[in-house]
Design an enzyme around this catalytic site. Structure first.
Site, short mmCIF file in Angstrom:
data_model
loop_
_atom_site.label_atom_id
_atom_site.label_comp_id
_atom_site.label_asym_id
_atom_site.label_seq_id
_atom_site.Cartn_x
_atom_site.Cartn_y
_atom_site.Cartn_z
N HIS A 133 0.82 -1.22 0.00
CA HIS A 133 0.00 0.00 0.00
C HIS A 133 0.86 1.27 0.00
CE1 HIS A 133 -2.92 2.83 2.00
NE2 HIS A 133 -3.76 2.17 1.25
N SER A 190 -4.43 -5.19 -1.15
CA SER A 190 -5.65 -4.40 -1.16
C SER A 190 -6.32 -4.27 -2.52
CB SER A 190 -5.36 -3.01 -0.59
OG SER A 190 -4.37 -2.36 -1.35
N ASP A 215 1.04 -5.98 7.43
CA ASP A 215 -0.15 -5.12 7.44
C ASP A 215 -1.37 -5.98 7.16
OD1 ASP A 215 -2.15 -3.28 7.00
OD2 ASP A 215 -0.98 -1.99 5.68
C1 LIG Z 1 -6.46 1.09 3.82
C2 LIG Z 1 -5.07 0.63 4.03
C3 LIG Z 1 -4.21 1.33 4.87
C4 LIG Z 1 -4.55 2.67 5.43
O1 LIG Z 1 -5.45 2.54 6.48
P1 LIG Z 1 -6.41 3.77 6.82
O2 LIG Z 1 -6.93 3.42 8.15
O3 LIG Z 1 -7.45 3.78 5.75
O4 LIG Z 1 -5.57 5.00 6.80
C5 LIG Z 1 -2.96 0.80 5.09
N1 LIG Z 1 -2.58 -0.36 4.54
C6 LIG Z 1 -3.39 -1.03 3.71
C7 LIG Z 1 -2.92 -2.30 3.10
C8 LIG Z 1 -4.64 -0.56 3.41
O5 LIG Z 1 -5.43 -1.20 2.57
#
Ligand SMILES: *Cc1c(COP(=O)(O)O)cnc(C)c1O
Length: 398
Positions: A133, A190, A215
């Protein structure tokens, strides 16, 4: 050129490339349907996978915290005192993820920025999967660490980089210099919906003396016997130094978190700049997230997760040829290719009453534009059926 005309020229170029983004106002909560432009649209766009964003218990928890603690949090948690709802959220996170400690942030984006900057600097190496991301890429750049990117989910490529980093570390330690290596990947990607081979990545980072940050933005709530995420499913959660995620997707609120060792959290409180230099999120946000975690951890979480997988299976069975086999999540990308084609398909779907976003560069590579369908526990099988019928019909139209 004036300020405005220079920006207008840049916008015209973005539009010309089929890459212009615009906000679409919604006048309803998130759910299986949303109200847009006075019309009710079927919503296959949100990351509210378990349908918790407007769940009565999550709403009530947020409202109760608002009543007791007010709308704002006053300052950074280190400055004006750290409100009870944030502590209760972090206790719930530890209990849910089975870690020693947890820390919450205003967003997942701020989490990545704070954590990566706290753990690595210019003497260190950061190793990223090609498809991580944007928040992780930005964090890696900002950290000043030497950045290396491995081909998506490619263990050989990762190992090659880790051996190089290992040699570098041996040399540094001979000269009594610090040199850390941090590998960062996502558990569920994502925009592609595929899953990382975490077990193999753990083996590699242990072999080469690196640290691992995962993540779980799209994994938490959906994967693993207790829905803790892909790390739980693959049985290696305890071997991951940094487990991060967001509170704004399956958990139904907003914010981000890190779970791990006590020392990690204590260091972040001292070093994570996005935590230190930013006003704490509103107490209602933390209380809503805690309620979301409690639902996920209990029997209703199990029911909701199973409902999502049933709809995913239904969609994949009906639309087999269009969904890559590796895609094993609630994210179902229909790769279109051209940016304008993807936009036009999304627009025709909207005209038919269905909201699906066209995802384009720079979120994905140029020429890899796609419709990103997400299904949630709030959808009915009939609604998914309606989506499939419309996609079939539009795909056949010229
Ligand atoms: C959405 C997302 C984020 C960011 O998270 P938010 O709470 O929307 O700022 C970080 N990493 C990944 C893989 C994401 O999909």
């Amino acid at each position: 050129m004036t300020f405005a005309s220079e920006l207008a020229a840049e916008l015209a170029a973005i539009r010309e490339a089929g890459l212009l983004r615009e906000l679409r106002r919604v006048d309803s909560p998130q759910g299986a349907t949303i109200l847009h432009d006075g019309r009710s649209l079927l919503n296959f766009s949100s990351n509210d996978y378990l349908g918790l964003a407007n769940h009565p218990a999550v709403r009530e928890a947020a409202i109760a915290a608002l009543g007791r603690f007010g709308a704002g949090s006053g300052a950074s948690r280190l400055i004006c005192g750290s409100l009870a709802p944030h502590h209760e959220l972090e206790e719930a996170l530890c209990a849910f993820k089975r870690t020693e400690a947890a820390l919450s942030f205003t967003s997942g984006y701020a989490t990545a920025l704070g954590v990566i900057g706290a753990l690595v600097g210019k003497e260190d190496v950061i190793v990223l999967d090609k498809l991580v991301h944007a928040s992780i890429v930005d964090a890696a750049r900002l950290s000043g660490a030497k950045m290396r990117v491995f081909k998506h989910n490619d263990l050989n490529d990762l190992e090659e980089i880790l051996s190089w980093a290992g040699t570098r570390r041996t040399e540094a330690s001979a000269a009594s210099r610090r040199s850390r290596t941090l590998v960062v990947t996502e558990s569920v990607f994502s925009m592609d919906g595929d899953v990382a081979p975490l077990r193999e990545i753990v083996a590699l980072k242990e072999k080469h003396g690196a640290w691992l940050m995962v993540d779980e933005a799209h994994g938490t709530g959906l994967f693993g016997p207790n829905r803790r995420g892909v790390a739980e499913e693959q049985g290696i959660a305890g071997a991951i130094e940094v487990q991060m995620g967001t509170l704004g997707k399956a958990i139904g609120s907003a914010g981000g978190y890190v779970c791990g060792r006590r020392e990690l959290v204590d260091l972040l409180v001292n070093r994570a700049r996005s935590f230190i230099f930013s006003t704490a999120p509103p107490p209602s946000q933390a209380a809503g997230a805690r309620a979301g975690i409690e639902i996920i951890a209990g029997p209703e979480g199990e029911q909701r997760r199973n409902a999502v997988w049933k709809l995913v299976d239904q969609f994949k069975a009906d639309f087999r040829s269009r969904i890559p086999d590796e895609c094993r999540s609630a994210i179902l990308p229909l790769i279109i290719g051209g940016e304008t084609e993807a936009l036009s398909l999304a627009q025709r779907l909207r005209e038919a009453g269905i909201f699906v976003p066209a995802i384009r560069y720079p979120t994905v590579a140029r020429g890899a534009a796609r419709l990103r369908v997400t299904v949630t526990a709030s959808h009915s099988p009939e609604q998914v059926q309606m989506l499939v019928e419309n996609l079939r019909r539009l795909a056949e139209e010229p």
